[in-house]
Each structure stands twice: as structure tokens, then as C-alpha cells.
Design an enzyme around this catalytic site. Structure first.
Site, PDB file in Angstrom:
ATOM      1  CB  SER A  23       4.297  -1.555  12.320  1.00 13.91           C
ATOM      2  OG  SER A  23       3.833  -0.229  12.477  1.00 13.91           O
ATOM      3  CG  HIS A  76      -6.251   2.055   4.684  1.00 11.63           C
ATOM      4  ND1 HIS A  76      -5.863   3.050   5.547  1.00 11.63           N
ATOM      5  CD2 HIS A  76      -5.243   1.147   4.662  1.00 11.63           C
ATOM      6  CE1 HIS A  76      -4.654   2.756   6.026  1.00 11.63           C
ATOM      7  NE2 HIS A  76      -4.260   1.604   5.499  1.00 11.63           N
ATOM      8  CD  GLU A 126      -3.405   5.688   6.473  1.00 17.84           C
ATOM      9  OE1 GLU A 126      -3.226   5.693   5.239  1.00 17.84           O
ATOM     10  OE2 GLU A 126      -2.578   5.218   7.287  1.00 17.84           O
ATOM     11  N   GLY A 159       1.744   2.371  10.891  1.00 16.81           N
ATOM     12  CA  GLY A 159       2.695   3.486  10.758  1.00 16.81           C
ATOM     13  C   GLY A 159       3.704   3.594  11.885  1.00 16.81           C
ATOM     14  N   GLY A 191       2.556  -0.929   4.355  1.00 12.48           N
ATOM     15  CA  GLY A 191       2.625   0.490   4.014  1.00 12.48           C
ATOM     16  C   GLY A 191       4.056   0.981   3.902  1.00 12.48           C
ATOM     17  CG  ASN A 207      -1.808   1.176   1.326  1.00 11.35           C
ATOM     18  OD1 ASN A 207      -1.894   1.955   0.380  1.00 11.35           O
ATOM     19  ND2 ASN A 207      -2.484   1.327   2.452  1.00 11.35           N
ATOM     20  CD1 TRP A 208       3.722   0.950  -2.776  1.00  9.03           C
ATOM     21  CD2 TRP A 208       3.698   2.014  -4.746  1.00  9.03           C
ATOM     22  NE1 TRP A 208       4.444   0.200  -3.661  1.00  9.03           N
ATOM     23  CE2 TRP A 208       4.458   0.831  -4.876  1.00  9.03           C
ATOM     24  CE3 TRP A 208       3.558   2.843  -5.861  1.00  9.03           C
ATOM     25  CZ2 TRP A 208       5.066   0.462  -6.084  1.00  9.03           C
ATOM     26  CZ3 TRP A 208       4.161   2.483  -7.064  1.00  9.03           C
ATOM     27  CH2 TRP A 208       4.904   1.294  -7.159  1.00  9.03           C
ATOM     28  CE  LYS A 209      -0.440   3.290   4.748  1.00  7.48           C
ATOM     29  NZ  LYS A 209      -0.633   3.465   6.172  1.00  7.48           N
ATOM     30  CD  GLU A 241      -4.020  -2.375   7.040  1.00  8.42           C
ATOM     31  OE1 GLU A 241      -2.852  -2.567   6.692  1.00  8.42           O
ATOM     32  OE2 GLU A 241      -4.648  -1.348   6.753  1.00  8.42           O
TER      33      GLU A 241
HETATM   34  P1  PGA Z   1       2.198   0.517   7.730  1.00  5.18           P
HETATM   35  O1  PGA Z   1       0.785   0.703   7.027  1.00  5.18           O
HETATM   36  O2  PGA Z   1       2.808  -0.740   7.166  1.00  5.18           O
HETATM   37  O3  PGA Z   1       2.954   1.750   7.385  1.00  5.18           O
HETATM   38  O4  PGA Z   1       1.927   0.379   9.191  1.00  5.18           O
HETATM   39  C1  PGA Z   1      -0.038  -0.386   6.744  1.00  5.18           C
HETATM   40  C2  PGA Z   1      -1.344   0.109   6.194  1.00  5.18           C
HETATM   41  O5  PGA Z   1      -1.854   1.134   6.693  1.00  5.18           O
HETATM   42  O6  PGA Z   1      -1.895  -0.482   5.254  1.00  5.18           O
END
Ligand code: PGA
Length: 246
Positions: free
Chosen positions: A208, A90, A92, A166, A229, A6-8, A160
Site C-alpha cells: 500500500s 511474492h 501471492e 492491497g 502494486g 509490480n503490475w501483477k 512486504e
Molecule cells: P500493493 O501491492 O502496493 O497493491 O499493496 C504491493 C505488492 O504486493 O507487491
């Protein structure tokens, strides 16, 4: 394993996107993993053109179906750009106001467009009374209860926990807790997919995941893959992640 990057909004330059795609191509096919990249929408069609084992996902999906909807990224456009998966719900996006009802509609919309939905669920925090289990059960129910038996089998669940996103490997879930959650989620799924069918639903973990913990999380937890991420947007780190599972 299903390994979804997930490159966000971390990747904002085409050169970087191409370097990450090249790393995924090098790793694809090794170890039998399915590698999926979820780039920011403008890069999707630019990366998918070449024949490769690497698969692609959108990071979200619009419920619009074409026409006068400025700024919307529709399912048909995402499919046309070469994606076969869509990340939906997600945390976010949920933090930006997305509701369970919208998540459900997006899941149906994805399936109708032959996109495999990767539905994100997970508690914001853990409490001693284990209310978070109820929360997760309700999040699953909000999506699964209205779906048809056939649709239910097409969903990938990404567990998640928001508290683990993060951060660093040390703050992620432990393999024991992950094993417990995967077993719990499968139990909840059994209410919606009776018999052995629920064993076919892929449950992946995100929060993470780094080269330092991916192997430990994969071993014995029953997880079917990862949604990654920050560790997926640096070429050496990404390559190390996939290698750690080989
Ligand atoms: P992260 O994000 O690996 O940076 O914790 C994962 C995600 O939000 O999909």
C-alpha cells in the site's frame, strides 16, 4: 531509490502497458531513481525493445530450463526478453503454495542467469509478542543460509508485510515501524554477511505505497526503495509516486 512497479495481473491490455512504460520513461533519470517495471510475462518482450533507462523484472521465475515444459516462463526466456530483475517469493505466489525451498532454488536460478532476485518476505500479521520478528528472521535465513557469500550480496530484499498489501496508504506501515523493521532486517543480514557488506544489500518496502505516504515512508526509515502494486498501474498515480520522491 529502487522503485519497482509490480503490475501483477492488473495490466491486461498492451495499450495500457505502453502508456505506463511511457510514464516511466518520462520519469526515468529524474531524481536519480532506478525504475523497474514488472509486467505480466506476455508483455515483457514487447516493452523492452526500445533503448531506455527503465529496467524490467519478471514477476516470478520457472525452475525449468527449457524443453518439454508447456506453460513455463524460464529464466533464459525472461533474460532474452530483456529483464534484469526477477521478483521471487511474492506473498501471492507463496499463498498459491510456493515454499521457502522453492524460493531458495529460484533465487539461485535467477543469479545463475544473471538476474537480480528481488526476494519478498514479510509476516502475515503482527502479534503482541512480536513472534512476527522470528518469522521474518526465519524467512531470511531460509534464503540466505544456503547461499554462498557472493550470492548473498546479489539479493534485493522486499519487505512486504502481507497485512499491508492491497489496502490504502492509511493501512500501510508507519515510518517508525518501517525504520524499526529495516534496522531489524539489517541486523539479521549481519549474521550472514559480516562486516560492512550487509549495508550494501538493498532493502525495499512494499504494501500500500501510494502518493500519499511514499515520501513519509522514504524519509528517515533507511529504506532503499519500494515495490509498488496497485498504485503503479495508473499513469497519473504512478507519475505522482515518482515525483513525490524527487
Ligand atoms: P500493493 O501491492 O502496493 O497493491 O499493496 C504491493 C505488492 O504486493 O507487491
Amino acid at each position: 531509490m529502487l522503485i519497482v512497479s509490480n503490475w501483477k495481473a492488473y495490466v491486461e491490455k498492451l495499450d495500457k502497458a505502453k502508456a505506463l512504460l511511457a510514464a516511466a520513461k518520462r520519469a526515468a533519470g529524474k531524481g536519480g531513481h532506478e525504475l523497474v517495471l514488472a509486467p505480466p510475462a506476455p508483455f515483457l518482450g514487447l516493452l523492452t525493445g526500445v533503448r531506455t533507462k527503465v529496467r524490467f523484472a519478471s514477476q516470478d521465475l520457472s525452475l525449468s530450463t527449457g524443453g518439454a515444459h508447456t506453460g513455463e516462463v524460464t529464466a533464459a526466456a525472461v533474460v532474452g526478453a530483456g529483464a534484469s530483475y526477477a521478483i521471487i517469493g511474492h506473498s501471492e505466489r507463496r499463498a498459491a503454495g510456493e515454499t521457502d525451498e522453492q524460493v531458495l532454488e529460484k533465487v539461485r536460478h535467477a543469479i545463475a542467469h544473471k538476474l537480480t532476485p528481488i526476494v519478498c518476505i514479510g509476516e502475515r500479521e503482527r502479534d503482541e509478542d512480536a513472534q512476527y520478528l522470528k518469522f521474518v528472521r526465519e524467512q531470511i535465513g531460509a534464503v540466505y543460509a544456503p547461499l554462498s557469500p557472493k550470492e548473498r550480496l546479489q539479493v534485493v530484499i522486499a519487505y512486504e508485510p502481507v497485512w499491508a498489501i492491497g489496502k490504502a496508504a492509511a493501512d500501510a506501515i508507519t515510518s517508525t515501524d518501517l525504520a524499526e523493521m529495516i534496522a531489524y532486517i539489517r541486523k539479521v543480514l549481519a549474521d550472514y554477511i559480516p562486516g560492512k557488506g550487509n549495508q550494501k544489500v538493498r532493502i525495499i518496502y512494499g504494501g500500500s505505497v501510494e502518493p500519499g505516504n511514499i515520501r513519509m515512508l522514504a524519509g528517515g526509515s533507511g529504506v532503499d526503495g519500494f515495490l509498488i502494486g496497485h498504485a503503479s498501474v495508473d499513469v497519473p498515480t504512478y507519475s505522482a509516486l515518482v515525483k513525490a520522491l524527487s
